[in-house]
Design a protein around this motif. Structure first.
Motif, PDB file in Angstrom:
ATOM      1  N   LEU A  37       0.830  -1.207   0.000  1.00 27.99           N
ATOM      2  CA  LEU A  37       0.000   0.000   0.000  1.00 27.99           C
ATOM      3  C   LEU A  37       0.864   1.257   0.000  1.00 27.99           C
ATOM      4  N   GLN A  38       1.947   1.264   0.752  1.00 27.17           N
ATOM      5  CA  GLN A  38       2.839   2.423   0.743  1.00 27.17           C
ATOM      6  C   GLN A  38       3.435   2.644  -0.646  1.00 27.17           C
ATOM      7  N   VAL A  39       3.835   1.574  -1.304  1.00 32.95           N
ATOM      8  CA  VAL A  39       4.362   1.692  -2.668  1.00 32.95           C
ATOM      9  C   VAL A  39       3.303   2.310  -3.573  1.00 32.95           C
ATOM     10  N   LYS A  40       2.099   1.759  -3.527  1.00 33.28           N
ATOM     11  CA  LYS A  40       1.026   2.236  -4.408  1.00 33.28           C
ATOM     12  C   LYS A  40       0.710   3.714  -4.147  1.00 33.28           C
ATOM     13  N   HIS A  45       1.497   9.379  -5.679  1.00 36.83           N
ATOM     14  CA  HIS A  45       1.654  10.770  -5.223  1.00 36.83           C
ATOM     15  C   HIS A  45       2.787  11.468  -5.986  1.00 36.83           C
ATOM     16  N   GLU A  46       3.925  10.822  -6.086  1.00 35.99           N
ATOM     17  CA  GLU A  46       5.069  11.448  -6.756  1.00 35.99           C
ATOM     18  C   GLU A  46       4.843  11.569  -8.264  1.00 35.99           C
ATOM     19  N   PHE A  83      -5.395  13.823  -5.872  1.00 39.86           N
ATOM     20  CA  PHE A  83      -5.476  12.981  -7.063  1.00 39.86           C
ATOM     21  C   PHE A  83      -4.981  11.564  -6.807  1.00 39.86           C
ATOM     22  N   THR A  84      -4.146  11.359  -5.805  1.00 41.09           N
ATOM     23  CA  THR A  84      -3.807   9.995  -5.382  1.00 41.09           C
ATOM     24  C   THR A  84      -5.062   9.313  -4.860  1.00 41.09           C
ATOM     25  N   LYS A  85      -5.795  10.024  -4.017  1.00 42.73           N
ATOM     26  CA  LYS A  85      -7.057   9.507  -3.468  1.00 42.73           C
ATOM     27  C   LYS A  85      -8.020   9.148  -4.597  1.00 42.73           C
ATOM     28  N   GLN A  86      -8.184  10.041  -5.543  1.00 43.47           N
ATOM     29  CA  GLN A  86      -9.126   9.829  -6.640  1.00 43.47           C
ATOM     30  C   GLN A  86      -8.676   8.693  -7.555  1.00 43.47           C
ATOM     31  N   ALA A  87      -7.404   8.712  -7.935  1.00 43.83           N
ATOM     32  CA  ALA A  87      -6.906   7.714  -8.893  1.00 43.83           C
ATOM     33  C   ALA A  87      -6.951   6.303  -8.326  1.00 43.83           C
ATOM     34  N   LEU A  88      -6.657   6.165  -7.033  1.00 44.64           N
ATOM     35  CA  LEU A  88      -6.612   4.840  -6.434  1.00 44.64           C
ATOM     36  C   LEU A  88      -7.931   4.418  -5.793  1.00 44.64           C
ATOM     37  N   GLU A  94      -5.934   7.223   3.831  1.00 40.58           N
ATOM     38  CA  GLU A  94      -4.982   6.357   3.121  1.00 40.58           C
ATOM     39  C   GLU A  94      -4.121   7.159   2.159  1.00 40.58           C
ATOM     40  N   ALA A  95      -4.704   8.158   1.501  1.00 43.60           N
ATOM     41  CA  ALA A  95      -3.922   8.997   0.585  1.00 43.60           C
ATOM     42  C   ALA A  95      -2.888   9.822   1.346  1.00 43.60           C
ATOM     43  N   LEU A  96      -3.196  10.166   2.577  1.00 43.49           N
ATOM     44  CA  LEU A  96      -2.265  10.934   3.403  1.00 43.49           C
ATOM     45  C   LEU A  96      -1.170  10.063   4.019  1.00 43.49           C
ATOM     46  N   TRP A  97      -1.518   8.866   4.454  1.00 43.68           N
ATOM     47  CA  TRP A  97      -0.583   8.063   5.246  1.00 43.68           C
ATOM     48  C   TRP A  97      -0.346   6.650   4.722  1.00 43.68           C
ATOM     49  N   ALA A  98      -1.131   6.172   3.745  1.00 38.40           N
ATOM     50  CA  ALA A  98      -1.109   4.752   3.367  1.00 38.40           C
ATOM     51  C   ALA A  98      -1.347   3.959   4.648  1.00 38.40           C
TER      52      ALA A  98
END
Length: 191
Positions: A37-40, A45-46, A83-88, A94-98
């Motif tokens: 999850l951290q990888v994803k 994000h980057e 956009f991490t939140k939206q894309a995944l 989870e988008a903030l901290w995985a």
């Protein structure tokens, strides 16, 4: 088009994007991610930073002062998190901290961020145009103090959620010129 560089050795969760000549390069410290999850989450994000800088070059930084500009960080980190939140299709937490923090620790952190929302807005408003590396809103230095433990990411996400609610298409956020989105951020911070 962009280049993705995977490297080891820094031992921190920071990655980002930079211009390498005329090419956008996203770099990822692979040793920093302990779970799938951290990888994803952090990879997405980057990559979003790279896409955002290509679509809205005014947000790209060329020196340390530009990099740590408070308003630029609020907006660009908010965009990457949103956009991490939206894309995944994941939650804001989870988008903030995985899964970097336990569920209870994230809930406590979010509760404190929400309770101190007005204080965060005032801090960002006061320092919006500054480049102050003593302001630690985007650092993860002290879990007992949200002002030194990534509260800037929370504030950025909340701003971009607010802005997305005002636009016809949320994808437009990635293309808004810096001066225009900064004006929207200042309006949000005054609410």
């Amino acid at each position: 088009n962009f280049t993705l560089i995977l490297f080891t050795g820094q031992n921190t969760s920071n990655g980002h994007a930079f211009m390498n000549g005329s090419d956008m390069t996203v770099w990822i410290p692979v040793e920093a991610y302990r779970t799938a999850l951290q990888v994803k989450v952090f990879l997405a994000h980057e990559i979003i930073h790279g896409i955002h800088y290509l679509l809205s070059p005014g947000f790209y930084f060329r020196n340390e002062s530009e990099r740590i500009h408070t308003g630029r960080q609020l907006i660009s980190e908010g965009i990457a998190t949103y956009f991490t939140k939206q894309a995944l299709g994941i939650s804001g937490s989870e988008a903030l901290w995985a899964d970097y923090l336990t569920e209870q620790a994230v809930n406590n952190w979010l509760t404190e961020c929400r309770q101190r929302d007005k204080e965060l807005k005032m801090l960002f408003s006061k320092h919006f145009s500054e480049s102050d590396d003593n302001l630690q809103l985007f650092f993860a230095n002290d879990p007992s103090d949200i002002l030194r433990f990534r509260a800037g990411y929370y504030a950025g996400l909340e701003f971009v959620k607010w802005l997305a609610g005002k636009l016809r298409s949320e994808q437009d956020i990635l293309k808004i010129p810096r001066s225009d989105i900064e004006q929207s951020a200042l309006v949000y911070l005054s609410c």
